[in-house]
Scaffold this active site. Sequence first.
Site, PDB file in Angstrom:
ATOM      1  N   GLY A   1       3.420   5.812  -2.925  1.00  0.00           N
ATOM      2  CA  GLY A   1       4.668   6.432  -3.379  1.00  0.00           C
ATOM      3  C   GLY A   1       4.707   6.597  -4.883  1.00  0.00           C
ATOM      4  O   GLY A   1       5.060   7.667  -5.401  1.00  0.00           O
TER       5      GLY A   1
ATOM      6  N   GLY B   1       0.815  -1.214   0.000  1.00  0.00           N
ATOM      7  CA  GLY B   1       0.000   0.000   0.000  1.00  0.00           C
ATOM      8  C   GLY B   1       0.844   1.257   0.000  1.00  0.00           C
ATOM      9  O   GLY B   1       0.558   2.216  -0.727  1.00  0.00           O
ATOM     10  N   ASP B   2       1.896   1.256   0.815  1.00  0.00           N
ATOM     11  CA  ASP B   2       2.782   2.422   0.856  1.00  0.00           C
ATOM     12  C   ASP B   2       3.500   2.609  -0.479  1.00  0.00           C
ATOM     13  O   ASP B   2       3.694   3.737  -0.936  1.00  0.00           O
ATOM     14  CB  ASP B   2       3.803   2.269   1.978  1.00  0.00           C
ATOM     15  CG  ASP B   2       3.159   2.319   3.356  1.00  0.00           C
ATOM     16  OD1 ASP B   2       2.225   3.122   3.544  1.00  0.00           O
ATOM     17  OD2 ASP B   2       3.573   1.551   4.232  1.00  0.00           O
ATOM     18  N   ALA B   3       3.914   1.496  -1.094  1.00  0.00           N
ATOM     19  CA  ALA B   3       4.575   1.585  -2.392  1.00  0.00           C
ATOM     20  C   ALA B   3       3.617   2.152  -3.442  1.00  0.00           C
ATOM     21  O   ALA B   3       4.006   2.974  -4.274  1.00  0.00           O
ATOM     22  CB  ALA B   3       5.083   0.205  -2.828  1.00  0.00           C
TER      23      ALA B   3
END
Length: 204
Positions: free
Chosen positions: A162, A157-159
């Site tokens: 980003g 999710g963070d990727a």
Amino acid sequence: YKASHLQEAEQMKVLEGAKIVYSAGFFITVSPESMDIASEKAAEKGAVYCLNLSAPFIVQVPPFRAQLEKLLPAVDFLFGNEDEARAYAEAVGWETTDVEFIATRLSLVPMKAGKPPRKVVITQGCDPTVVAVRGSVTKYPVVALPQEKLVDTNGAGDAFVGGFLAALAKGRDTAECCKAGAHAASIIIQHSGCTYPPSPGYSL
């Protein structure tokens, strides 16, 4: 972390010069006052303010959810996954698990005066990403990988966020932002932990 740190001249200079400001939902547990300052400064400077739901417990714990809802009128991009979206709907009594419906309702929460409509971006693992704007939903494909290439989904999710924000910073449209996010997520889940190859294999 204390708001007084953010208010120091060195940090405020960075904040005031930012075109995109991103807050993880987890920060609600640390310094909600700092998030208020960041969102207000972003609105004042015409920057884009982004918020991530981050985890189901953020929306389930009443004081944390209250801070999230306080911020929503300033949020230009709201990110989350299907579990977080459903947890929010359950917490506020919407009586639905339909991710598209939930994203639609979140997109319709009124914005602060002068701000453009919010974009609600909900990822769904291997299913298409849902983007709701003004109550209208568009779905964007993700990168499908064979089971044997999946190593570790931590950080996916963070990727995605980003990659999405990198494309947004380059002025790309929502489709391109989702494509960049999906690529970044597809790379991170092929590696153990939050690691990545020397080259992203993608250009904006």
